[in-house]
Design a protein around this motif. Structure first.
Motif, PDB file in Angstrom:
ATOM      1  N   TYR A 116       1.169 -86.280 -35.617  1.00 55.86           N
ATOM      2  CA  TYR A 116       1.665 -84.932 -35.922  1.00 55.86           C
ATOM      3  C   TYR A 116       2.230 -84.233 -34.690  1.00 55.86           C
ATOM      4  N   THR A 117       2.048 -84.824 -33.524  1.00 58.04           N
ATOM      5  CA  THR A 117       2.643 -84.277 -32.301  1.00 58.04           C
ATOM      6  C   THR A 117       4.151 -84.144 -32.449  1.00 58.04           C
ATOM      7  N   LEU A 118       4.755 -85.020 -33.240  1.00 62.97           N
ATOM      8  CA  LEU A 118       6.207 -84.973 -33.442  1.00 62.97           C
ATOM      9  C   LEU A 118       6.674 -83.630 -33.982  1.00 62.97           C
ATOM     10  N   SER A 119       5.833 -82.962 -34.767  1.00 66.31           N
ATOM     11  CA  SER A 119       6.250 -81.681 -35.349  1.00 66.31           C
ATOM     12  C   SER A 119       5.521 -80.483 -34.755  1.00 66.31           C
TER      13      SER A 119
ATOM     14  N   ASP B 145      -6.607 -87.491 -44.778  1.00 64.98           N
ATOM     15  CA  ASP B 145      -5.493 -87.538 -43.839  1.00 64.98           C
ATOM     16  C   ASP B 145      -5.331 -88.960 -43.312  1.00 64.98           C
ATOM     17  N   PRO B 146      -4.171 -89.575 -43.492  1.00 55.88           N
ATOM     18  CA  PRO B 146      -3.995 -90.961 -43.027  1.00 55.88           C
ATOM     19  C   PRO B 146      -4.070 -91.094 -41.512  1.00 55.88           C
TER      20      PRO B 146
ATOM     21  N   TYR C 124     -11.468 -91.117 -38.946  1.00 56.47           N
ATOM     22  CA  TYR C 124     -12.234 -91.966 -39.864  1.00 56.47           C
ATOM     23  C   TYR C 124     -11.344 -93.005 -40.535  1.00 56.47           C
ATOM     24  N   LYS C 125     -10.155 -92.565 -40.959  1.00 64.21           N
ATOM     25  CA  LYS C 125      -9.227 -93.481 -41.596  1.00 64.21           C
ATOM     26  C   LYS C 125      -8.788 -94.579 -40.614  1.00 64.21           C
ATOM     27  N   LEU C 126      -8.611 -94.204 -39.356  1.00 66.52           N
ATOM     28  CA  LEU C 126      -8.239 -95.210 -38.351  1.00 66.52           C
ATOM     29  C   LEU C 126      -9.322 -96.273 -38.235  1.00 66.52           C
ATOM     30  N   VAL C 127     -10.574 -95.831 -38.151  1.00 75.18           N
ATOM     31  CA  VAL C 127     -11.684 -96.780 -38.041  1.00 75.18           C
ATOM     32  C   VAL C 127     -11.765 -97.655 -39.295  1.00 75.18           C
ATOM     33  N   ASN C 128     -11.617 -97.041 -40.470  1.00 68.13           N
ATOM     34  CA  ASN C 128     -11.703 -97.787 -41.731  1.00 68.13           C
ATOM     35  C   ASN C 128     -10.646 -98.879 -41.851  1.00 68.13           C
ATOM     36  N   ASN C 129      -9.520 -98.689 -41.158  1.00 65.76           N
ATOM     37  CA  ASN C 129      -8.389 -99.604 -41.322  1.00 65.76           C
ATOM     38  C   ASN C 129      -8.118-100.482 -40.107  1.00 65.76           C
ATOM     39  N   THR C 130      -9.068-100.551 -39.181  1.00 62.49           N
ATOM     40  CA  THR C 130      -8.966-101.436 -38.019  1.00 62.49           C
ATOM     41  C   THR C 130     -10.305-102.126 -37.818  1.00 62.49           C
TER      42      THR C 130
END
Length: 558
Positions: free
Chosen positions: A159-162, A217-218, A222-228
């Motif tokens: 989200y830094t992009l925006s 939020d993707p 938590y989502k990062l941990v769940n998907n790595t």
């Protein structure tokens, strides 16, 4: 004032690196202790405590220090030195590794490079790169603590992009030339984990600036941990969560401890690794009243003294608290009209002579307490140094801005607009019609959908409010982050025509309004909000306007 700041920044460029030397090696079975922080937002006093803890634990353990971002922005000392003060203190503490928060990008990429080049610590950010494949920062770094090797992998919120001057990430044609791997965050981070694994570290620790405001939020931690898979611990920032340690399971079902310290050194994190490879995370509360004597405390005191001459000069006075929080200390500046929001938006409209003034709540970083108002108070309200801009915008575009501004209500939104020269009604029972992309940038309104915002009226030359003309062009004054950089996702402003962009910064504008227009005294009309935004709700539930007569914390966050 400008000349003083510029010459002082030149001096700050001469930073030095300090690193401790151990007299004798510790036993091989000694603990490894990693001290960590996140979102300190220029609270310089905490660095002395951090250094004191490092020195204390170093007598019996191998000690490292790391950060999960948002350290150079969010306070007047940081803004005044464009981050230079903070880097110097961090070098005195002696950090090992850190990742970047979204606010590290607020001074733009050229200044970020100067600051990170001056750091003695290694900056790691696995998901930020130029689209041509250039990696500005290392995806990971491995540090050795008496034979225990720890790989640190940094991740910064896409989200830094925006949220941090979006124009710096684009080319002259408005195309993004930088990416935070918003489309493939998980696979990008996993690739960095795999690269680090190939170096055979004993532990892999994530330094992430993702936050956990919304479990769906993707880009949340938590989502990062769940998907790595592969992390042992993740030390997170961005949402200012206070978490001594929560176990989250990765995609292989293995446990990963996630911890965050809060904000502004409310706590200092302590991660302990025992010889038997057990890991413990805990938070050590920081007492701002504690007297600490070391080289970091001395340097921080010197910096405050240098800044004090300018910062403590009285420029005005107020009988009322100008607030960003309510009486209970809850932040409301991103959801609710307040007297300080009215003051800031009035400053934009009245000083520039525009038809309308707009000020996003996320850009108002601190309240002002009743009593004397100093330069430091004004710096604290507007610490980002945004330029003052006036655009010509059609009434329809202004209506779209207001709609996009309230799309998240009642949830917080940094793009919630405080208004001057117009009024409107908002119905929260209506589902937002705003369509956004994966970066939370505005795309369009849902065809045929009802709107939350209605009854928009604009102040005319006779001092009366009249219905907005959707086809007429109005002049709108605000900050460059919003009107030029399309910050907070307001892409519709690209349709505007620049009328004023003369280099004046927001701090100068606010000072000018308070000192010259208001003659140095905050008038009674700012004792409470002016009810420019009407919430359409049952009369029994209708909120009373927030008043500034009660003291409020007025502290800066995010």
């Amino acid at each position: 004032m400008k000349k003083k700041i510029i010459s002082f920044l030149t001096i700050l460029a001469m930073l030095f690196v300090w690193s401790p030397v151990r007299a004798e090696p510790l036993p091989s079975d000694s603990d490894v202790i990693i001290l960590y922080e996140n979102d300190v937002h220029c609270n310089v006093d905490g660095y002395a405590k951090l250094k004191a803890l490092k020195d204390e634990y170093s007598a019996s353990a191998y000690v490292g220090v790391v950060s999960s971002g948002d350290f150079v922005q969010g306070g007047s000392l940081g803004s005044f030195s464009k981050g230079g003060y903070i880097i110097e203190l961090m070098n005195l503490v002696g950090y090992d590794a850190l990742t970047l928060g979204n606010h590290e990008f607020d001074y733009k990429l050229a200044r970020l490079k100067e600051l990170t080049d001056a750091l003695s610590a290694t900056v790691t950010c696995a998901n930020f790169e130029k689209k041509d494949g250039t990696d500005p920062f290392a995806p990971y770094v491995i540090k050795d603590y008496g034979g225990t090797k720890i790989a640190y992998i940094g991740v910064t919120t896409p989200y830094t992009l925006s949220t941090s001057s979006p124009d710096q990430f684009k080319d002259a044609d408005g195309n993004y030339i930088y990416t935070f791997h918003e489309d493939d965050l998980y696979t990008t981070v996993q690739a960095a984990i795999n690269q680090a694994k190939a170096k055979d570290p004993d532990f892999i620790i994530g330094l992430t600036h993702l936050g956990e405001d919304d479990p769906t939020d993707p880009y949340g931690v938590y989502k990062l941990v769940n998907n790595t898979d592969g992390f042992d611990v993740v030390l997170d920032g961005h949402s200012h969560t206070v978490d001594p340690g929560t176990v989250i399971y990765d995609r292989n079902g293995d446990p990963v401890t996630v911890s965050s310290t809060g904000t502004k050194f409310a706590n200092i994190g302590k991660l302990t690794i025992k010889a038997d490879r057990t890991i413990k995370t805990e938070l050590l509360p920081f007492n701002a009243e504690e007297v600490i004597e070391n080289d970091v405390a001395t340097k921080a005191a010197e910096m405050k003294a240098e800044y004090k001459t300018l910062g403590d000069i009285k420029v005005a006075e107020s009988t009322y608290d100008l607030i960003i929080n309510n009486a209970e200390g809850k932040r409301i500046i991103r959801t609710t009209e307040t007297n300080l929001g009215d003051l800031c938006s009035d400053a934009y409209r009245i000083v520039t002579g525009a038809d309308i003034g707009l000020m996003n709540g996320g850009g108002i970083r601190a309240g002002i307490k009743a009593g004397e108002i100093t330069y430091n108070d004004i710096f604290s309200v507007f610490p980002f140094g945004n330029e003052v801009v006036v655009l010509k915008l059609k009434g329809q575009t202004i209506a779209d801005i207001l709609e996009f501004s309230v799309r998240s209500y009642p949830e917080e939104n940094g793009g919630f607009m405080h208004v001057s020269g117009l009024t409107y009604t908002m119905d929260p029972s209506v589902e937002t019609p705003c369509l956004t992309d994966d970066k939370k940038n505005y795309i369009s309104m849902k065809e045929g959908a009802s709107r939350r915002v209605s009854n928009i009226k604009v102040l005319n030359a006779n001092g009366k409010y009249e219905p907005i003309d959707l086809n007429r062009e109005y002049t709108v004054a605000s900050q460059s982050f919003f009107l030029l950089s399309q910050g907070d996702g307001f892409t519709m402003v690209k349709e505007g025509t620049v009328v004023v962009n003369n280099g004046m910064v927001d701090v100068e504008l606010l000072e000018k309004y308070i000192v010259e227009v208001l003659n140095g005294v905050i008038p009674e009309k700012y004792s409470r909000s002016a009810e420019r935004v009407t919430l359409k709700t049952a009369e029994a539930e209708k909120p009373k306007p927030e008043t500034g007569t009660k003291p409020s914390p007025g502290t800066s966050v995010f």
